[in-house]
Design a protein around this motif. Structure first.
Motif, PDB file in Angstrom:
ATOM      1  N   LYS A  92     -20.139  -2.331  17.916  1.00 30.18           N
ATOM      2  CA  LYS A  92     -20.912  -2.755  19.561  1.00 30.18           C
ATOM      3  C   LYS A  92     -19.574  -3.066  20.288  1.00 30.18           C
ATOM      4  CE  LYS A  92     -19.985  -6.931  20.988  1.00 30.18           C
ATOM      5  NZ  LYS A  92     -18.792  -6.620  20.860  1.00 30.18           N
ATOM      6  N   SER A  93     -17.816  -3.110  20.301  1.00 29.14           N
ATOM      7  CA  SER A  93     -16.922  -2.779  21.472  1.00 29.14           C
ATOM      8  C   SER A  93     -16.057  -2.087  21.081  1.00 29.14           C
ATOM      9  CB  SER A  93     -15.597  -3.836  20.976  1.00 29.14           C
ATOM     10  OG  SER A  93     -16.087  -5.373  21.274  1.00 29.14           O
ATOM     11  N   THR A 126     -16.239   2.577  22.959  1.00 30.24           N
ATOM     12  CA  THR A 126     -16.894   3.622  23.385  1.00 30.24           C
ATOM     13  C   THR A 126     -18.077   4.326  23.001  1.00 30.24           C
ATOM     14  OG1 THR A 126     -16.541   5.297  25.236  1.00 30.24           O
ATOM     15  CG2 THR A 126     -15.644   5.845  22.982  1.00 30.24           C
ATOM     16  N   ALA A 165     -19.594   7.293  22.455  1.00 33.83           N
ATOM     17  CA  ALA A 165     -19.945   7.984  21.425  1.00 33.83           C
ATOM     18  C   ALA A 165     -19.288   8.109  20.911  1.00 33.83           C
ATOM     19  CB  ALA A 165     -18.948   8.967  22.662  1.00 33.83           C
ATOM     20  N   ILE A 166     -18.368   6.996  20.567  1.00 36.91           N
ATOM     21  CA  ILE A 166     -17.466   6.906  19.176  1.00 36.91           C
ATOM     22  C   ILE A 166     -18.470   6.588  17.848  1.00 36.91           C
ATOM     23  CG2 ILE A 166     -15.789   6.122  18.134  1.00 36.91           C
ATOM     24  CD1 ILE A 166     -13.775   6.097  20.334  1.00 36.91           C
ATOM     25  N   SER A 176     -21.489   7.447  16.548  1.00 36.47           N
ATOM     26  CA  SER A 176     -21.310   8.686  15.439  1.00 36.47           C
ATOM     27  C   SER A 176     -20.778   7.393  14.439  1.00 36.47           C
ATOM     28  CB  SER A 176     -19.861   9.658  15.887  1.00 36.47           C
ATOM     29  OG  SER A 176     -19.743  10.345  17.121  1.00 36.47           O
ATOM     30  N   GLU A 193     -22.513   7.117  11.023  1.00 35.99           N
ATOM     31  CA  GLU A 193     -22.478   7.328   9.306  1.00 35.99           C
ATOM     32  C   GLU A 193     -22.784   6.353   9.519  1.00 35.99           C
ATOM     33  OE1 GLU A 193     -17.663   8.620   8.668  1.00 35.99           O
ATOM     34  OE2 GLU A 193     -19.013   9.889   9.424  1.00 35.99           O
ATOM     35  N   VAL A 215     -15.498   1.898  28.397  1.00 31.51           N
ATOM     36  CA  VAL A 215     -15.104   2.765  29.189  1.00 31.51           C
ATOM     37  C   VAL A 215     -16.189   1.748  30.551  1.00 31.51           C
ATOM     38  CG1 VAL A 215     -15.785   4.392  30.214  1.00 31.51           C
ATOM     39  CG2 VAL A 215     -15.479   4.697  28.024  1.00 31.51           C
ATOM     40  N   ILE A 238      -9.216   1.980  25.215  1.00 32.43           N
ATOM     41  CA  ILE A 238     -10.447   2.774  24.258  1.00 32.43           C
ATOM     42  C   ILE A 238     -10.520   3.556  23.837  1.00 32.43           C
ATOM     43  CG2 ILE A 238     -12.419   3.826  25.044  1.00 32.43           C
ATOM     44  CD1 ILE A 238     -11.815   3.455  28.673  1.00 32.43           C
ATOM     45  N   ALA A 239      -9.594   4.486  24.053  1.00 29.65           N
ATOM     46  CA  ALA A 239      -9.053   5.853  22.459  1.00 29.65           C
ATOM     47  C   ALA A 239      -8.685   4.696  21.219  1.00 29.65           C
ATOM     48  CB  ALA A 239      -7.532   6.609  22.726  1.00 29.65           C
ATOM     49  N   CYS A 259     -10.712   4.205  17.807  1.00 33.47           N
ATOM     50  CA  CYS A 259     -10.057   4.874  16.784  1.00 33.47           C
ATOM     51  C   CYS A 259     -10.052   3.798  15.126  1.00 33.47           C
ATOM     52  CB  CYS A 259      -8.320   5.859  16.875  1.00 33.47           C
ATOM     53  SG  CYS A 259      -9.212   7.117  18.319  1.00 33.47           S
ATOM     54  N   VAL A 272     -12.982   3.042  14.179  1.00 24.41           N
ATOM     55  CA  VAL A 272     -13.650   4.222  13.106  1.00 24.41           C
ATOM     56  C   VAL A 272     -12.497   3.566  11.534  1.00 24.41           C
ATOM     57  CG1 VAL A 272     -13.323   6.491  12.792  1.00 24.41           C
ATOM     58  CG2 VAL A 272     -14.574   5.918  14.897  1.00 24.41           C
TER      59      VAL A 272
END
Lengths: 120, 230
Positions: free
Chosen positions: B130-131, B133, B135-136, B139, B143, B191, B212-213, B217, B220
């Motif tokens: 939930k925290s 962005t 698009a990630i 996915s 998964e 974002v 964000i980036a 990552c 994930v």
């Protein structure tokens, strides 16, 4: 002319990001690959800041508006969520505040600590 | 009237930008934190759709072109980040450890509250991304086999909170350093929060963009360890 070049550079990088997203089997979206590519390109001087600056800043300026369509999509998921709506709302809001507290304070503490060490 | 509007390609974008503009004007006139242009626009757009009786699919047929710009706009976030590269290098450890603490807190707090609400495995993994962005998050939710639409909803609620109250929350929590503020807002509310951080200041915006980036990552990577807990 300047804005056309700037827009094309940003779109071209988005395209490369999109291709990487399809080729590499990781759940990393096109936009994050693109952001990394543009950052590296700017740092190495492959792309000059003046070749992307105005258009890039304009896109960032209007960015909040781009979330409206996705958020309006709430009218569609509303019913599916009824069952555990309270849990979703409480967890979403509470954990957001907790994450801000953790990330912000830890960053702040390390910066201050380092600042003190440098002064010594 | 309804038929005329729902097949229009420009209605969706028109109503979205129009209500956003209206929201911006209201915010200018009465500077109250709930008068957030994004919140006002979403509410007004939903109300309009419900009143006229246009469904989301028809609205989104046109409005999706607004979402389309999100990828190039996120790519452009590299620009303010580049302008603050010196600051990033100088405070590298603080920034990375700060973001990692935020990501860890996200997992721990969601896990604890999922226990409290007695959520099942599917509901739990639905909320884990939930925290980060959208698009990630989408996915990752796929998964982990969560309810993707609800993940998106949780991500948007989180982002909205960051966008409306990111600055206020930081002030209440005593987060004052511009770098720490940016990291807090970006790690917690992706974002949408970053859009707000950009308004607060250049350093806040740049650090939020970076978060964000990095947070995306890290989330994930760490999700594998947390998904099996419930």
């Amino acid at each position: 002319m300047k804005y056309i070049i700037q827009f094309e550079i940003i779109i071209a990088i988005s395209l490369i990001g999109e291709l990487l997203n399809r080729i590499i089997p990781l759940p990393i979206p096109a936009s994050i690959y693109g952001m990394a590519i543009l950052y590296i390109a700017l740092c190495t001087g492959a792309i000059k800041l003046s070749s992307v600056k105005e258009t890039g800043k304009f896109l960032i300026y209007i960015m909040p508006m781009m979330f409206i369509p996705a958020a309006v999509g709430l009218i569609e998921t509303w019913e599916a969520m009824q069952e555990f709506l309270t849990a979703i709302i409480v967890i979403s809001l509470a954990s957001t505040v907790l994450v801000m507290a953790a990330a912000g304070h830890i960053t702040q503490i390390i910066i201050k600590h380092k600042g003190k060490e440098e002064k010594r | 009237m309804k038929e005329l509007l729902q097949d229009s390609l420009f209605f969706g974008v028109g109503i979205s930008i129009g209500t956003f503009l209206l929201g911006t004007l209201i915010k200018k006139k009465w500077n109250f934190f709930l008068f957030n242009p994004l919140l006002l626009s979403i509410t007004a757009t939903i109300a309009t759709l419900l009143i006229i009786g246009i469904d989301y699919q028809h609205y989104n047929n046109g409005a999706k072109y607004l979402s389309y710009l999100l990828t190039p706009a996120t790519v452009a976030l590299a620009i303010p980040l580049y302008e603050q590269t010196m600051l990033l290098k100088k405070n590298f450890t603080a920034i990375i450890v700060g973001i990692a603490s935020g990501v860890l807190m996200s997992f721990v707090s969601i896990f604890a509250m999922a226990l409290l609400f007695r959520l099942g495995h599917t509901e739990y993994v639905t909320l884990l991304p939930k925290s980060i962005t959208t698009a990630i998050g989408i996915s990752l939710s796929q998964e982990l086999q969560g309810y993707v639409a609800i993940t998106v909803t949780a991500i948007i609620m989180t982002g909205l909170l960051g966008n409306i109250a990111g600055g206020i929350i930081c002030r209440i929590l005593g987060i004052k350093h511009p770098i720490a503020k940016g990291i807090a807002i970006g790690t917690a509310s992706h974002v949408m929060g970053t859009a707000k951080a950009m308004e607060i200041g250049e350093i806040e915006g740049a650090m939020s963009s970076l978060s964000i980036a990095v947070a995306g990552c890290m989330t994930v990577g760490a999700a594998i360890f947390f998904e099996g807990l419930i």
